[in-house]
Each structure stands twice: as structure tokens, then as C-alpha cells.
Design a protein around this motif. Structure first.
Motif, PDB file in Angstrom:
ATOM      1  N   GLY B 218       5.965  -9.393   7.900  1.00 34.76           N
ATOM      2  CA  GLY B 218       6.218 -10.204   6.722  1.00 34.76           C
ATOM      3  C   GLY B 218       5.364 -11.447   6.657  1.00 34.76           C
ATOM      4  O   GLY B 218       4.421 -11.633   7.438  1.00 34.76           O
ATOM      5  N   VAL B 219       5.733 -12.310   5.711  1.00 31.32           N
ATOM      6  CA  VAL B 219       4.957 -13.504   5.382  1.00 31.32           C
ATOM      7  C   VAL B 219       5.840 -14.736   5.562  1.00 31.32           C
ATOM      8  O   VAL B 219       6.918 -14.824   4.973  1.00 31.32           O
ATOM      9  CB  VAL B 219       4.465 -13.439   3.918  1.00 31.32           C
ATOM     10  N   SER B 220       5.386 -15.681   6.384  1.00 29.45           N
ATOM     11  CA  SER B 220       6.071 -16.976   6.530  1.00 29.45           C
ATOM     12  C   SER B 220       5.252 -18.002   5.765  1.00 29.45           C
ATOM     13  O   SER B 220       4.108 -18.273   6.140  1.00 29.45           O
ATOM     14  CB  SER B 220       6.125 -17.394   8.005  1.00 29.45           C
ATOM     15  N   GLY B 221       5.841 -18.572   4.710  1.00 28.37           N
ATOM     16  CA  GLY B 221       5.069 -19.507   3.884  1.00 28.37           C
ATOM     17  C   GLY B 221       3.955 -18.741   3.201  1.00 28.37           C
ATOM     18  O   GLY B 221       4.212 -17.867   2.376  1.00 28.37           O
ATOM     19  N   GLU B 222       2.697 -19.044   3.562  1.00 27.85           N
ATOM     20  CA  GLU B 222       1.576 -18.270   2.991  1.00 27.85           C
ATOM     21  C   GLU B 222       0.837 -17.494   4.085  1.00 27.85           C
ATOM     22  O   GLU B 222      -0.269 -17.019   3.863  1.00 27.85           O
ATOM     23  CB  GLU B 222       0.607 -19.196   2.230  1.00 27.85           C
ATOM     24  N   THR B 223       1.456 -17.371   5.257  1.00 30.50           N
ATOM     25  CA  THR B 223       0.814 -16.725   6.405  1.00 30.50           C
ATOM     26  C   THR B 223       1.318 -15.294   6.580  1.00 30.50           C
ATOM     27  O   THR B 223       2.500 -15.076   6.872  1.00 30.50           O
ATOM     28  CB  THR B 223       1.079 -17.543   7.687  1.00 30.50           C
ATOM     29  N   HIS B 224       0.423 -14.350   6.427  1.00 26.72           N
ATOM     30  CA  HIS B 224       0.781 -12.924   6.521  1.00 26.72           C
ATOM     31  C   HIS B 224       0.730 -12.440   7.972  1.00 26.72           C
ATOM     32  O   HIS B 224       0.339 -13.172   8.864  1.00 26.72           O
ATOM     33  CB  HIS B 224      -0.191 -12.105   5.662  1.00 26.72           C
ATOM     34  N   ASN B 225       1.147 -11.186   8.141  1.00 30.88           N
ATOM     35  CA  ASN B 225       1.060 -10.483   9.431  1.00 30.88           C
ATOM     36  C   ASN B 225       1.918 -11.109  10.527  1.00 30.88           C
ATOM     37  O   ASN B 225       1.535 -11.119  11.691  1.00 30.88           O
ATOM     38  CB  ASN B 225      -0.405 -10.384   9.890  1.00 30.88           C
ATOM     39  N   GLN B 226       3.086 -11.601  10.129  1.00 29.85           N
ATOM     40  CA  GLN B 226       4.081 -12.053  11.111  1.00 29.85           C
ATOM     41  C   GLN B 226       4.870 -10.792  11.503  1.00 29.85           C
ATOM     42  O   GLN B 226       5.499 -10.152  10.655  1.00 29.85           O
ATOM     43  CB  GLN B 226       5.020 -13.095  10.493  1.00 29.85           C
ATOM     44  N   ARG B 227       4.833 -10.436  12.793  1.00 27.41           N
ATOM     45  CA  ARG B 227       5.397  -9.146  13.244  1.00 27.41           C
ATOM     46  C   ARG B 227       6.611  -9.349  14.135  1.00 27.41           C
ATOM     47  O   ARG B 227       6.569 -10.126  15.083  1.00 27.41           O
ATOM     48  CB  ARG B 227       4.346  -8.364  14.019  1.00 27.41           C
ATOM     49  N   PHE B 228       7.668  -8.593  13.823  1.00 29.12           N
ATOM     50  CA  PHE B 228       8.931  -8.697  14.543  1.00 29.12           C
ATOM     51  C   PHE B 228       9.452  -7.292  14.839  1.00 29.12           C
ATOM     52  O   PHE B 228       9.277  -6.374  14.041  1.00 29.12           O
ATOM     53  CB  PHE B 228       9.980  -9.417  13.683  1.00 29.12           C
ATOM     54  N   GLU B 229      10.135  -7.163  15.983  1.00 30.52           N
ATOM     55  CA  GLU B 229      10.656  -5.852  16.367  1.00 30.52           C
ATOM     56  C   GLU B 229      11.926  -6.059  17.176  1.00 30.52           C
ATOM     57  O   GLU B 229      11.966  -6.903  18.090  1.00 30.52           O
ATOM     58  CB  GLU B 229       9.604  -5.151  17.228  1.00 30.52           C
ATOM     59  N   PHE B 230      12.972  -5.304  16.856  1.00 30.88           N
ATOM     60  CA  PHE B 230      14.212  -5.329  17.629  1.00 30.88           C
ATOM     61  C   PHE B 230      14.512  -3.901  18.063  1.00 30.88           C
ATOM     62  O   PHE B 230      14.603  -2.997  17.227  1.00 30.88           O
ATOM     63  CB  PHE B 230      15.364  -5.868  16.766  1.00 30.88           C
ATOM     64  N   ASN B 231      14.622  -3.702  19.365  1.00 29.38           N
ATOM     65  CA  ASN B 231      14.887  -2.369  19.919  1.00 29.38           C
ATOM     66  C   ASN B 231      16.163  -2.396  20.736  1.00 29.38           C
ATOM     67  O   ASN B 231      16.455  -3.387  21.410  1.00 29.38           O
ATOM     68  CB  ASN B 231      13.757  -1.948  20.873  1.00 29.38           C
ATOM     69  N   MET B 232      16.897  -1.282  20.706  1.00 31.34           N
ATOM     70  CA  MET B 232      17.965  -1.149  21.698  1.00 31.34           C
ATOM     71  C   MET B 232      18.199   0.321  22.010  1.00 31.34           C
ATOM     72  O   MET B 232      17.952   1.193  21.176  1.00 31.34           O
ATOM     73  CB  MET B 232      19.256  -1.832  21.246  1.00 31.34           C
ATOM     74  N   THR B 233      18.622   0.595  23.235  1.00 26.78           N
ATOM     75  CA  THR B 233      19.093   1.922  23.628  1.00 26.78           C
ATOM     76  C   THR B 233      20.443   1.687  24.287  1.00 26.78           C
ATOM     77  O   THR B 233      20.550   0.949  25.270  1.00 26.78           O
ATOM     78  CB  THR B 233      18.134   2.632  24.605  1.00 26.78           C
ATOM     79  N   ILE B 234      21.481   2.298  23.701  1.00 27.65           N
ATOM     80  CA  ILE B 234      22.854   1.905  24.043  1.00 27.65           C
ATOM     81  C   ILE B 234      23.811   3.098  24.036  1.00 27.65           C
ATOM     82  O   ILE B 234      23.524   4.150  23.471  1.00 27.65           O
ATOM     83  CB  ILE B 234      23.360   0.861  23.025  1.00 27.65           C
ATOM     84  N   ASN B 235      24.951   2.903  24.680  1.00 26.64           N
ATOM     85  CA  ASN B 235      26.112   3.772  24.530  1.00 26.64           C
ATOM     86  C   ASN B 235      26.770   3.344  23.222  1.00 26.64           C
ATOM     87  O   ASN B 235      27.219   2.197  23.086  1.00 26.64           O
ATOM     88  CB  ASN B 235      27.038   3.563  25.740  1.00 26.64           C
ATOM     89  N   ASN B 236      26.837   4.225  22.261  1.00 28.99           N
ATOM     90  CA  ASN B 236      27.239   3.905  20.894  1.00 28.99           C
ATOM     91  C   ASN B 236      28.684   3.382  20.788  1.00 28.99           C
ATOM     92  O   ASN B 236      28.889   2.251  20.334  1.00 28.99           O
ATOM     93  CB  ASN B 236      26.980   5.154  20.039  1.00 28.99           C
TER      94      ASN B 236
END
Lengths: 286, 286
Positions: B218-236
């Protein structure tokens, strides 16, 4: 919402861009450290305090006492609770809201750490920073005699351990081995694996990229091996400025609800950070 | 805090373990769907509604009307807003708090999505589920004539696109090709890449592991290519039960502050999910 900015360095300029991009905000002025605070217009809802971190408390206190909400990105982890305590009293007495330490660490990372602890109460979280520039270590390296300019990069080695890569420009006549030894002996560097590298131009290495790899392996109920990971690679001031602007929205909403005081980001509702109605946001995000 | 559980399937049992592990909670009873609700003891602070999702509203409404806080993990995304609206009125009228859709998706993933949108307001978020069992798709496959038992696994292919791996045990005399064609034509499967595989024993594949890979660029202010990732492997079920228990704590605190009503997780403060004082939590997490 009328949002103003105090301090116009890297973060102040990024905050300016984020205010201008926000659909529900109007930029109500840009002020500098040395402007007289009593000259600040009275019609400001929220002031983004983008001064050096050690000046945050002084400015936020004056503004909160005038009933103006503030947001800062105060980043000295060990002093956050005392800043919160001091500002909270001022805010409560003057019906204002101050959101403190609203950057990415402390800030959004703090929210992730709190959420992961709620998801798996027992276990270990490691926050691995970088690769990216450390402001504190850069300043420490610049203070060493013989150093003309410096850049200290933080390199994550996992489990919260970091390597320091220190790029230096030497003063004329300075001896590299002497300077290197002084850096390695400095308390900022003595406890980490540190490499000192002489370069022709530190300016040529300038890059505000940063990142984080935040991992938790924990226990939910009696079930072990619940694994979580949060990663980001970002432009550092752009993200800090954007987080401050989103927190300005939360400050305004909290003031409207009469929830006065100083708060850290783990005390905010995520929905308050976003523009739009509850119905639209809940339908889109939940 | 006295916390009780209604429904004792996978999630109810996991919630029981999480209540027992919580330092500030006491298990105040385990009730079943068909117990008469009027027999529920009056000294319960929060009831964890661990019934099938379609029965949540009925039970939560009765409990909220008696002033008992509830937490559920209602997971039909398209009906969350209407559940919230209906329960909110009951809670407001009876000074109770209901936290709805408190699992991992909807639930903790929703908090991450909201936070990422605050960090980079423009851009795309993709939530990639699995590998793990889809309850809805498993039920749909079991309903096909000729299917004795089934398991539908969700496999993430990126950008929110998923493959369905459907493992089936055939009824005696059923024709695989006919059953396969019926599954592929079912509305649950017709829009995704789907593979049907006959196995001797679906029970032998039983595994409550699940995971998510949630990405935003996404874009923060006017700055593009801000990359975020959330991962999990879990017992549901273990994670779902734990999230419900953490939300029970938030419900209790909100009730004590007089913040009555029905809320989704993006409307909660992360700090309210955790045991301990503000000072300890802020010093440890911010």
C-alpha cells in the motif's frame, strides 16, 4: 478535522503528505520548533508533534494544556510510561487527548505484540529490526573523535539479536584503526557484533528503507506451537508520518466521546484509526 | 472473573482449556445447547457461546437480555453487521457487552487488516487461507448423494485465490465419476479450482491445523510500495477458543466502564485483551 504539524524534518514532511491524502482532514498549518507556541492558531484540532523525540514532552504539555490534542512518535522505550503519566494528568485537566509513541516501533508493532500475546498468552516474541538505519547508533558513531559522518545500519540476525554495520567517513588525518577501536568500545556497540567500514561518502548510502520481522511461538490454552509472524519492508518516515495521521483521527474521536487522557497505541481501537462509518468499516474489514 | 461456556465441541473444549490457563478467570460452568437457559446460574460474568454459528444469535440474545456478557465466534462474514445491530440494541437496553465474531477470521485477522489499512490507506490486502479444513465446504461435500464422509481442504494460491482439495469416502455402490461431477457443479466449488480424491478413510486425514498469509502492499502518504505480511500456522479450535477467552476479559472491562453494546474485534483496545495492569502491559509491550 484541522490537523497541524510541529517540526518539518523527515517525519513532519511525511506527515504533511499523509494529512493531504486523508479524505477527512485539512492541513491547518506547519510550525517550527522555534515558533512561539502562543502564536499557534486556536482552531487546531490535533497537532502532530514531529520534533526530535527529547523535545516531545515539552511541546505536547503546552499544547495539551491549551486543550489541543497531540500525537507524537516518542521512541525511547524505557521512558514511555513516565511520558504517559505526565501528559495524562495535563490532558485530564484540560479535556484533551494525547496519543504518544505513535510510530511503528513503538506504535503499530506494539499493537501486533499485544494481539499476539492475546492469541497465545505463553511463549516468546522476538522483534527483529531492519535492515535499516538506526538513528541512535548513527548519532553515537558520529560523536566519536575522527568521524566526519556516519551511518549505522541494523541487521537482524534472528531471536532479537542484531548486527551493526557502521559506515564512516573519516576526518582528514584520522586513523581508521583508532576510530574503529573507539566505536567498538562505545557502549552503543560493545554488546553487539559490529563491523566498521570506511567509505568515501556516507551521503551516497542514504536510504530511509527499514523493516521488521516480528515472530511469536506460543501456547493457546494448552496447545503449544502456535506460530505467528509479522513482516514489513517500508519507507521509515513515510510510515511513521502515516501512523501519526491515523492516530490523529483516533485522538479526535476519543475527545468527542469525552475519553480524555494520554494513550499509547495498544490503548486505541483499530477502527478509530480509519476514516468512514462503523458500518462501512466493519463490513469491509471484519 | 467468572466465565462459563455454552457448547462443548472442538471450540468449547479449547475455550475451557484457555479459561483454566487464565490467571484472572474462574470456570463458572459448562452448559450444552439443550440445557434450559433459565437454569444458567446468575453469577456468571461472561458466557462464551461456542454453539454452531447459526445458533449464536438466539443464545446471545437471551443471555445479553439477562445482563450477562457474551463472546461468540460467529463466522458468516456477510451477516456480521446485522448480528451486531440486533445484539447491540439488546446489550444497550440491558447494560451488557457482547463481543461478536471473535475468532481468527473474522477476529484477530480483522484487527490486522484494520491496522494495515491505517498504516497504508491506499492499496490491496489479500487474505490467503490455509492449508486447512474449510467447515463450510466440508459440509457441502458431505451433502452430495453418494458421499459417506468428506473433508475439504483450502489451499492458498495467492492474491486471495484458493484451491479446494476434496477427500471423500464413497457410499457402497456409489460411482466416483458421478459424485465428482456433482461436487464440481456445486456452487461451493464451481468457482474455484477443485480436485476430488477418493480415500479409504476420511477420519485418518483428521487434522485441525490451519493458517493464514495476509499481505498488503500500500501507500503511506504519497509513498508507494509499503509491504506488510502477517502469517500464522495454528491449531484452529485452540486459537479460536483462546481469542474468545481474551475477548471475555475485554467484555468485562468494557462493562465495568459502562461501555455497553455489541462490538466486533476492530472496536476493541488490544490492551483490554490482556491480564495485568496498564503499567505492566505498556512497559512490556509498547
Amino acid at each position: 478535522m484541522k490537523v497541524a504539524i510541529l517540526g518539518h524534518g523527515n517525519i513532519g514532511r511525511a506527515a504533511e503528505a499523509a494529512v493531504k491524502a486523508a479524505p477527512d482532514m485539512e492541513l491547518a498549518g506547519i510550525y517550527h520548533h522555534d515558533d512561539c507556541l502562543s502564536c499557534i492558531a486556536g482552531n487546531i484540532d490535533v497537532m502532530l508533534v514531529c520534533t526530535p523525540t527529547r523535545e516531545v514532552q515539552k511541546f505536547a504539555t503546552v499544547l495539551a494544556a491549551r486543550g489541543i490534542c497531540t500525537v507524537d512518535s516518542f521512541d525511547i522505550h524505557g521512558q514511555i510510561w513516565s511520558l504517559r503519566t505526565a501528559l495524562d494528568a495535563v490532558c485530564q485537566a484540560n479535556q484533551s487527548v494525547s496519543i504518544i509513541s505513535a510510530g511503528w516501533d513503538p506504535g503499530s508493532d506494539s499493537m501486533v505484540r499485544a494481539l499476539l500475546m492475546a492469541m497465545a498468552p505463553n511463549g516468546l516474541t522476538y522483534t527483529n529490526f531492519g535492515p535499516g538505519r538506526s538513528m541512535g547508533h548513527t548519532v553515537a558513531a558520529k560523536a566519536i573523535p575522527g568521524v566526519k559522518n556516519a551511518l549505522s545500519m541494523t541487521i537482524p540476525l534472528g531471536t532479537g539479536i542484531h548486527r551493526r554495520m557502521v559506515y564512516i567517513e573519516l576526518e582528514e588525518g584520522a586513523d581508521f584503526k583508532t576510530v574503529e577501536a573507539a566505536i567498538l568500545a562505545d557502549d552503543y556497540f560493545a554488546h553487539d557484533e559490529t563491523h566498521v567500514i570506511a567509505v568515501e561518502s556516507v551521503e551516497a548510502l542514504n536510504n530511509v528503507a527499514h523493516g521488521v520481522n516480528l515472530v511469536r511461538n506460543g501456547v493457546s490454552g494448552e496447545t503449544h506451537n502456535q506460530r505467528f509472524e509479522f513482516n514489513m519492508t517500508i519507507n521509515n518516515p513515510a510510515l511513521t508520518g502515516q501512523v501519526m495521521v491515523s492516530c490523529a483521527r483516533a485522538a479526535m474521536r476519543m475527545k468527542e466521546r469525552g475519553e480524555f487522557g494520554a494513550k499509547t497505541m495498544i490503548e486505541l481501537r483499530p477502527i478509530d484509526l480509519l476514516p468512514g462509518t462503523k458500518e462501512i468499516l466493519i463490513k469491509a474489514l471484519v
